[in-house]
Scaffold this motif. Structure first.
Motif, short mmCIF file in Angstrom:
data_model
loop_
_atom_site.label_atom_id
_atom_site.label_comp_id
_atom_site.label_asym_id
_atom_site.label_seq_id
_atom_site.Cartn_x
_atom_site.Cartn_y
_atom_site.Cartn_z
N TYR A 288 0.95 -0.93 -0.37
CA TYR A 288 0.28 0.60 -0.27
C TYR A 288 1.05 1.20 0.25
N GLN A 289 1.64 1.74 1.09
CA GLN A 289 2.85 2.95 0.87
C GLN A 289 4.15 2.45 -0.25
N THR A 290 4.14 1.73 -0.85
CA THR A 290 4.77 2.03 -2.20
C THR A 290 3.57 1.97 -3.27
N LEU A 291 2.22 1.25 -3.17
CA LEU A 291 1.50 2.13 -4.66
C LEU A 291 0.51 3.93 -4.17
N LYS A 292 0.84 4.08 -2.78
CA LYS A 292 0.67 5.09 -2.52
C LYS A 292 1.34 6.71 -2.92
N ALA A 293 3.24 6.18 -3.08
CA ALA A 293 3.92 7.31 -3.45
C ALA A 293 4.20 6.75 -4.49
N VAL A 294 4.04 6.22 -5.29
CA VAL A 294 3.71 6.03 -6.99
C VAL A 294 2.59 6.60 -7.34
N LEU A 295 1.98 6.59 -7.08
CA LEU A 295 0.18 7.28 -6.89
C LEU A 295 0.52 8.83 -7.02
N ALA A 296 1.24 9.03 -5.79
CA ALA A 296 1.44 10.56 -5.86
C ALA A 296 2.52 10.82 -6.97
#
Length: 71
Positions: A37-45
């Motif tokens: 989730y943290q990785t996906l959140k960073a990629v989306l940001a």
């Protein structure tokens, strides 16, 4: 005509192994999910900062420049 079970696509098998490796790396399913989730959140940001919203909507630079007065 006999019914035969469908073979699982190879992508599903690869995905299962990636999930197993991810859980092994982080110790628990919850920790692996949190990391994902943290990785996906960073990629989306990052993607959000890299894309011009006006260009995506086909209105590139609309509102960025003052409106020309007729004449």
């Amino acid at each position: 005509m006999t019914a035969e079970p469908l073979e699982e696509p190879p992508e599903a098998d690869e995905l299962e192994w990636e999930i197993v490796e991810l859980v092994d790396e982080y110790g628990t399913e919850r920790a692996a999910l949190r990391a994902t989730y943290q990785t996906l959140k960073a990629v989306l940001a990052d993607a959000d900062r890299a894309v011009s919203r006006g260009f995506v909507r086909g209105l590139f630079s609309q509102g960025a420049r003052p409106v020309r007065a007729p004449g």
